[in-house]
Design a protein around this motif. Structure first.
Motif, mmCIF file in Angstrom:
data_model
loop_
_atom_site.group_PDB
_atom_site.id
_atom_site.type_symbol
_atom_site.label_atom_id
_atom_site.label_comp_id
_atom_site.label_asym_id
_atom_site.label_seq_id
_atom_site.Cartn_x
_atom_site.Cartn_y
_atom_site.Cartn_z
ATOM 1 N N SER A 65 0.790 -1.098 -0.085
ATOM 2 C CA SER A 65 -0.083 -0.038 -0.073
ATOM 3 C C SER A 65 0.911 1.264 -0.128
ATOM 4 O O SER A 65 0.603 2.100 -0.733
ATOM 5 C CB SER A 65 -1.001 0.009 1.170
ATOM 6 N N LEU A 66 1.894 1.166 0.882
ATOM 7 C CA LEU A 66 2.692 2.547 1.018
ATOM 8 C C LEU A 66 3.482 2.594 -0.194
ATOM 9 O O LEU A 66 3.493 3.841 -0.877
ATOM 10 C CB LEU A 66 3.629 2.329 1.935
ATOM 11 N N LEU A 67 4.210 1.657 -1.012
ATOM 12 C CA LEU A 67 4.769 1.675 -2.127
ATOM 13 C C LEU A 67 4.072 2.105 -3.422
ATOM 14 O O LEU A 67 4.306 2.492 -4.479
ATOM 15 C CB LEU A 67 5.722 0.510 -2.579
ATOM 16 N N ALA A 68 2.666 1.632 -3.306
ATOM 17 C CA ALA A 68 1.680 1.991 -4.343
ATOM 18 C C ALA A 68 1.435 3.447 -4.396
ATOM 19 O O ALA A 68 1.208 3.931 -5.613
ATOM 20 C CB ALA A 68 0.236 1.273 -3.934
ATOM 21 N N GLY A 69 1.516 4.232 -3.407
ATOM 22 C CA GLY A 69 1.523 5.576 -3.319
ATOM 23 C C GLY A 69 2.563 6.303 -4.131
ATOM 24 O O GLY A 69 2.617 7.274 -5.004
ATOM 25 N N VAL A 70 3.976 5.535 -4.063
ATOM 26 C CA VAL A 70 5.057 6.007 -4.812
ATOM 27 C C VAL A 70 4.815 5.580 -6.102
ATOM 28 O O VAL A 70 5.203 6.588 -7.074
ATOM 29 C CB VAL A 70 6.417 5.170 -4.300
ATOM 30 N N GLY A 71 4.391 4.754 -6.419
ATOM 31 C CA GLY A 71 3.887 4.137 -7.829
ATOM 32 C C GLY A 71 2.907 5.154 -8.479
ATOM 33 O O GLY A 71 3.020 5.586 -9.627
ATOM 34 N N SER A 72 1.851 5.894 -7.621
ATOM 35 C CA SER A 72 0.765 6.628 -8.343
ATOM 36 C C SER A 72 1.739 7.903 -8.672
ATOM 37 O O SER A 72 1.179 8.527 -9.607
ATOM 38 C CB SER A 72 -0.085 7.063 -7.233
ATOM 39 N N ILE A 73 2.486 8.395 -7.984
ATOM 40 C CA ILE A 73 3.292 9.543 -8.239
ATOM 41 C C ILE A 73 4.130 9.516 -9.374
ATOM 42 O O ILE A 73 4.248 10.110 -10.423
ATOM 43 C CB ILE A 73 4.391 10.018 -6.941
ATOM 44 N N THR A 74 4.655 8.138 -9.545
ATOM 45 C CA THR A 74 5.488 7.850 -10.492
ATOM 46 C C THR A 74 4.569 7.929 -11.931
ATOM 47 O O THR A 74 5.055 8.617 -12.965
ATOM 48 C CB THR A 74 6.167 6.147 -10.427
ATOM 49 N N ALA A 75 3.488 7.285 -11.866
ATOM 50 C CA ALA A 75 2.681 7.414 -12.967
ATOM 51 C C ALA A 75 2.190 8.693 -13.387
ATOM 52 O O ALA A 75 2.389 9.324 -14.743
ATOM 53 C CB ALA A 75 1.266 6.778 -12.620
ATOM 54 N N GLY A 123 0.450 1.036 -8.060
ATOM 55 C CA GLY A 123 -0.055 2.183 -7.876
ATOM 56 C C GLY A 123 0.444 3.072 -9.272
ATOM 57 O O GLY A 123 -0.742 3.813 -9.674
ATOM 58 N N MET A 124 1.375 2.396 -10.239
ATOM 59 C CA MET A 124 1.200 3.025 -11.642
ATOM 60 C C MET A 124 0.134 2.434 -12.395
ATOM 61 O O MET A 124 -0.614 3.254 -12.921
ATOM 62 C CB MET A 124 2.565 2.402 -12.135
ATOM 63 N N VAL A 125 -0.432 1.415 -12.301
ATOM 64 C CA VAL A 125 -1.525 0.619 -12.923
ATOM 65 C C VAL A 125 -2.722 1.380 -12.137
ATOM 66 O O VAL A 125 -3.855 1.739 -13.277
ATOM 67 C CB VAL A 125 -1.639 -0.951 -12.932
ATOM 68 N N ASP A 126 -3.075 1.385 -11.152
ATOM 69 C CA ASP A 126 -4.100 2.175 -10.499
ATOM 70 C C ASP A 126 -4.276 3.504 -11.175
ATOM 71 O O ASP A 126 -5.487 3.672 -11.515
ATOM 72 C CB ASP A 126 -4.052 2.108 -8.988
ATOM 73 N N ALA A 127 -3.283 4.254 -11.089
ATOM 74 C CA ALA A 127 -3.347 5.856 -11.327
ATOM 75 C C ALA A 127 -3.718 5.707 -13.045
ATOM 76 O O ALA A 127 -4.421 6.567 -13.637
ATOM 77 C CB ALA A 127 -2.429 6.616 -11.228
ATOM 78 N N GLY A 128 -3.024 5.043 -13.739
ATOM 79 C CA GLY A 128 -2.949 4.989 -15.302
ATOM 80 C C GLY A 128 -4.176 4.430 -15.976
ATOM 81 O O GLY A 128 -5.096 5.020 -16.705
ATOM 82 N N THR A 129 -5.040 3.443 -15.232
ATOM 83 C CA THR A 129 -6.188 2.876 -15.661
ATOM 84 C C THR A 129 -7.121 3.878 -15.418
ATOM 85 O O THR A 129 -8.396 4.219 -16.147
ATOM 86 C CB THR A 129 -6.676 1.478 -14.906
ATOM 87 N N ILE A 344 -5.696 13.333 -11.121
ATOM 88 C CA ILE A 344 -6.223 11.677 -10.820
ATOM 89 C C ILE A 344 -5.299 10.953 -10.122
ATOM 90 O O ILE A 344 -5.493 10.206 -9.040
ATOM 91 C CB ILE A 344 -6.647 11.031 -12.185
ATOM 92 N N ALA A 345 -3.713 11.011 -10.516
ATOM 93 C CA ALA A 345 -2.859 10.202 -10.037
ATOM 94 C C ALA A 345 -2.633 10.681 -8.528
ATOM 95 O O ALA A 345 -2.538 10.097 -7.348
ATOM 96 C CB ALA A 345 -1.530 10.831 -10.477
ATOM 97 N N ARG A 346 -2.997 12.149 -8.107
ATOM 98 C CA ARG A 346 -2.901 12.529 -6.680
ATOM 99 C C ARG A 346 -4.030 11.922 -5.861
ATOM 100 O O ARG A 346 -4.126 11.898 -4.686
ATOM 101 C CB ARG A 346 -2.780 14.185 -6.663
ATOM 102 N N LEU A 347 -5.238 12.146 -6.302
ATOM 103 C CA LEU A 347 -6.448 11.463 -5.604
ATOM 104 C C LEU A 347 -6.255 10.261 -5.607
ATOM 105 O O LEU A 347 -6.674 9.483 -4.270
ATOM 106 C CB LEU A 347 -7.550 11.827 -6.642
ATOM 107 N N ASN A 348 -5.566 9.411 -6.367
ATOM 108 C CA ASN A 348 -5.405 7.984 -6.371
ATOM 109 C C ASN A 348 -4.625 7.684 -4.810
ATOM 110 O O ASN A 348 -4.706 6.472 -4.335
ATOM 111 C CB ASN A 348 -4.686 7.291 -7.300
ATOM 112 N N LEU A 349 -3.764 8.593 -4.388
ATOM 113 C CA LEU A 349 -3.188 8.506 -3.330
ATOM 114 C C LEU A 349 -3.982 8.073 -2.067
ATOM 115 O O LEU A 349 -3.531 7.500 -1.044
ATOM 116 C CB LEU A 349 -2.034 9.604 -3.014
#
Length: 410
Positions: A65-75, A123-129, A344-349
């Motif tokens: 969960s924590l690193l998914a936040g990093v992935g969302s920012i990366t996306a 996180g990247m996929v959550d944000a991208g989708t 969208i990426a920031r809301l995904n956090l």
């Protein structure tokens, strides 16, 4: 509060490019749910292989969960530099690679590193989708976003069934995860090129308009709603089986039906959610969904036995899982272009903040009292969501003439 920023893509709902993108993004949502279900349902096997304690399993879920936040920012960064399609394809590719690494990890340290990489990819996929979903919805000019989440639910159910079949056939852990990773890799290769590129999404005519600044207060309100919705979802996923087994004294087989009932109802609710939104509008749907969810969780908290509790989880699953996609849809009307990717990426956090709360707070209350008291927390969250329905529009805005400003929350 500002009125929505209505969007209309240069693509039409009859355009084969748009229809292909909708199918491809649905596949991406399904792949995300599929592989996550495989990882979560294989945790007991990983526990045996690596000698994990219950505390380490909780740590693994928290790490993802924590690193998914990093992935969302990366996306967000990738989308701003290239496109949401690139961010999503990269995320799916990393999931496939991380999956193979998890499968062949020789020890706990390697497994933790691989799971950490997987967390970033999630996180990247959550944000991208979600970015793609909003742009595709702009092209259709009508609400279709909940259907993408239905694909996620279907993928999740398929992943759990695959693991069940693997276990019945005595397939080794490394082989089952490798097969799942291969499914993701093939799905990415087939669906990825059909997603909307920057010419049809971020840089399209409607998206090229000057972006509207999103008020911080509105952003935070939508973020809180997303966090509450995912906290409830995670609480059910983490604690429903334990509640039935430890608190209501059911068998392990019966306890597993709680999550199955919730996820099955979730799939039905998400498959029909778009129709209800188009007919009654987002505000009414959120209010009713939260109310139905509250009733379901009240049944869970007061259940005298396992059967009644399972019924409660079934009722809760009909309404609550449609709320998060509605948040992303509403947010998608507030700005455009690459600023929309960032929003969208920031809301995904808030998704991951909610999952951490759902896992931790319920666990703390359960430890201090019991799981019946623990489920009063998601019940309270569902009741709060009824009040937050006021921030949604009374009907879906697709053109300036039909847009109605949302009510200012009390």
């Amino acid at each position: 509060m500002l009125p929505p920023h209505p969007q209309k893509s240069q693509l039409s709902a009859l355009d084969p490019t748009l229809r292909a993108a909708r199918t491809a993004n649905s596949v991406a949502f399904a792949l995300q749910g599929f592989f996550l279900a495989v990882i979560l349902t294989e945790l007991p096997q990983m526990k045996d292989k690596f000698g994990l304690s219950d505390g380490l399993i909780v740590a693994i879920v928290a790490l993802i969960s924590l690193l998914a936040g990093v992935g969302s920012i990366t996306a967000e960064r990738i989308a701003l530099r290239w496109s949401s399609r690139t961010a999503l394809r990269a995320g799916l590719a990393v999931i496939a690679v991380a999956g193979v690494a998890i499968a062949v990890s020789p020890n706990l340290i390697c497994a933790f590193v691989a799971l950490g990489v997987y967390g970033v990819a999630v996180g990247m996929v959550d944000a991208g989708t979600n970015m793609q979903a909003v742009f595709i919805q702009h092209g259709y000019g009508r609400f279709i976003l909940v259907s993408f989440y239905a694909a996620w639910s279907a993928g999740s159910i398929l992943g759990a069934l695959c693991v069940s079949a693997f276990e019945a056939l005595h397939v080794p852990l490394w082989a089952s995860i490798t097969i799942a990773a291969a499914v993701v890799a093939v799905g990415c290769a087939v669906a990825g090129p059909r997603l909307l590129g920057s010419d049809d999404a971020e840089a399209g005519p409607a998206e090229g308009q000057p972006a509207t600044s999103v008020p911080t207060r509105l952003f935070l309100i939508f973020g809180v709603v997303i966090a509450l919705a995912f906290a409830i979802d995670l609480a059910v996923g983490n604690w429903s089986a334990l509640y039935l087994k430890d608190e209501l004294l059911s068998s392990s087989a019966t306890a597993a039906l709680a999550l199955a009932a919730y996820q099955g109802a979730s799939l039905v609710g998400r498959l029909t959610g778009d129709l209800w939104v188009r007919r009654f509008g987002p505000r009414t749907v959120v209010r009713v969904a939260a109310a139905v969810g509250s009733v379901g969780l009240l049944i869970v908290v007061t259940a005298p036995g396992p059967v009644v509790a399972i019924l409660g989880f079934l009722v809760a699953g009909i309404g609550l899982p449609v709320i998060a996609p509605l948040c992303f849809s509403e947010a998608g009307q507030l700005t455009s272009g690459r600023d929309l990717d960032a929003l969208i990426a920031r809301l995904n956090l808030f998704n991951y903040a909610g999952t951490l709360v759902g896992g931790a707070v319920v666990g703390v209350v359960a430890d201090a009292a019991n799981l019946r008291a623990g489920f009063s927390i998601p019940l309270a969250f569902a009741v709060v969501l009824i009040g937050f329905a006021r921030i949604f529009h009374t009907r879906t805005a697709t053109t300036p003439s039909t847009a109605e400003p949302a009510a200012e929350p009390a």
